[in-house]
Design an enzyme around this catalytic site. Sequence first.
Site, mmCIF file in Angstrom:
data_model
loop_
_atom_site.group_PDB
_atom_site.id
_atom_site.type_symbol
_atom_site.label_atom_id
_atom_site.label_comp_id
_atom_site.label_asym_id
_atom_site.label_seq_id
_atom_site.Cartn_x
_atom_site.Cartn_y
_atom_site.Cartn_z
ATOM 1 N N LYS A 89 78.832 -18.847 30.388
ATOM 2 C CA LYS A 89 79.023 -17.368 30.340
ATOM 3 C C LYS A 89 80.230 -17.034 30.011
ATOM 4 O O LYS A 89 81.217 -17.719 30.745
ATOM 5 C CB LYS A 89 78.480 -16.653 31.645
ATOM 6 N N HIS B 36 68.906 -12.136 31.965
ATOM 7 C CA HIS B 36 70.303 -11.828 32.465
ATOM 8 C C HIS B 36 69.907 -11.224 33.998
ATOM 9 O O HIS B 36 69.529 -10.039 34.077
ATOM 10 C CB HIS B 36 71.010 -10.745 31.661
ATOM 11 N N HIS C 198 71.653 -11.481 38.063
ATOM 12 C CA HIS C 198 72.545 -11.789 39.225
ATOM 13 C C HIS C 198 71.746 -12.009 40.510
ATOM 14 O O HIS C 198 71.028 -10.937 41.083
ATOM 15 C CB HIS C 198 73.612 -10.742 39.447
ATOM 16 N N ASP D 275 70.118 -7.318 33.972
ATOM 17 C CA ASP D 275 71.552 -7.266 34.661
ATOM 18 C C ASP D 275 71.194 -6.754 36.053
ATOM 19 O O ASP D 275 72.353 -6.078 36.462
ATOM 20 C CB ASP D 275 72.402 -6.631 33.850
ATOM 21 N N HIS E 91 73.720 -7.362 27.934
ATOM 22 C CA HIS E 91 73.936 -6.000 28.327
ATOM 23 C C HIS E 91 74.606 -5.064 27.307
ATOM 24 O O HIS E 91 75.528 -4.691 27.677
ATOM 25 C CB HIS E 91 74.510 -5.697 29.736
ATOM 26 N N HIS F 262 80.009 -11.492 28.344
ATOM 27 C CA HIS F 262 80.277 -9.993 28.582
ATOM 28 C C HIS F 262 81.433 -9.202 27.734
ATOM 29 O O HIS F 262 82.551 -9.818 27.697
ATOM 30 C CB HIS F 262 80.990 -10.167 30.160
HETATM 31 C C1 NCD Z 1 77.768 -7.679 37.500
HETATM 32 C C2 NCD Z 1 77.948 -7.959 39.029
HETATM 33 O O1 NCD Z 1 77.976 -7.206 40.015
HETATM 34 O O2 NCD Z 1 77.863 -9.220 39.201
HETATM 35 N N1 NCD Z 1 78.072 -6.100 37.510
HETATM 36 C C3 NCD Z 1 77.505 -5.144 36.634
HETATM 37 O O3 NCD Z 1 78.116 -4.016 36.734
HETATM 38 N N2 NCD Z 1 76.728 -5.431 35.706
HETATM 39 C C4 NCD Z 1 78.893 -8.170 36.770
HETATM 40 C C5 NCD Z 1 78.342 -7.942 35.077
HETATM 41 O O4 NCD Z 1 77.427 -8.433 34.852
HETATM 42 O O5 NCD Z 1 79.385 -7.254 34.550
HETATM 43 ZN ZN ZN Z 2 75.478 -9.110 34.639
#
Ligand code: NCD
Ligand code: ZN
Length: 344
Positions: A99, A13, A15, A247, A174, A136
């Site tokens: 997702k 996971h 970003h 995450d 998460h 999520h």
């Molecule tokens: C994530 C993001 O910034 O893209 N933020 C977070 O707090 N984890 C989005 C997500 O996974 O909820």
């Molecule tokens: Zn995330």
Amino acid sequence: MEKLTLTRPDDWHLHLRDGTAMAAVLPDTARRFARAIVMPNLKPPVTTVALAAAYRDRILAALPAGMSFSPLMTLYLTDNMPPSEIDAVKTSGFVHAVKLYPAGATTNSDAGVSDLKYCSATLARMEKLGVPLLVHGEVTDPAVDIFDREAVFIDTVLSPLLCDFSALNVVLEHVTTKNGIDFVRDSGANVAATLTAHHLLLNRNAIFAGGIRPHNYCLPVLKRETHRLALVAAAISGNPKFFLGTDSAPHAQSAKETACGCAGCYTAHAGIELYAEAFEAAGALDKLEGFASFFGADFYGLPRNTAQISLRRESIAIPARLDYIDGDRLVPLRAGESVAWRLE
Ligand code: NCD
Ligand code: ZN
């Protein structure tokens, strides 16, 4: 133990963002992880296999020469994703999941699902073709206490979803509560969860330690200590339903340190080291390899990695800021402090 050698881990996971932000953060992940499930919450979101192919090409183009890393792509579920897109996912070979962001739940989730009833045909196709749904798991109703949104989501959305689609592969991303851990553990083998390092290491006091700490704010928000202990117990249990997903979610310093700061913690700079700390604190370093390197691949039906990495027990300083975009910086987790393991 002074040195820890593991099969090279994967991040289930992540970003990565796009453009210069992506170029700034990608090496941190690629240095540690062989593969990562790349979240699709770009602006605009990655809603088709064609968009995912283009995004994957941009990631590979941004990868520094000599680094080996495979991005595993995902699509962003919307109210009107047609079932035919799932057929395209299945034949693509590079999109591995879809997702679900409840609309408004987190960063760039405005285009998310307003009601799962609109997605029935698409979910049925995913169930039939074995395409995992990554969730999520928070309700968005502002009347629900923010610390209860995961538990309420499980009761009101996830549990009914799995009644309707009992063979759907689902990852509760998460996971942050004992409720989530219990639910996943007690569900069938088709239901799994990722655990972040920061939710294993911190409880909600970290958001308010001596003042408000925007860099410890993420979604789902950190929970109380009893929940953290349940997460640690699951992570070290050896149960293959629980595996690593950082995450890591970078936001520019100016977007975090403001009156309404973004949710997300940046952890890729110490993406495996922080987990080693959490497992060591629990006396379970021997359980890290399954969690970090085997169980996720097994769940996704992908081969386990064969290369290895080594961590040495040595305190490493974490910079106060990292370079990010347009002169704006990125404040990593533990900024200005240290982490107890060094990647060799
Ligand atoms: C994530 C993001 O910034 O893209 N933020 C977070 O707090 N984890 C989005 C997500 O996974 O909820
Ligand atoms: Zn995330």
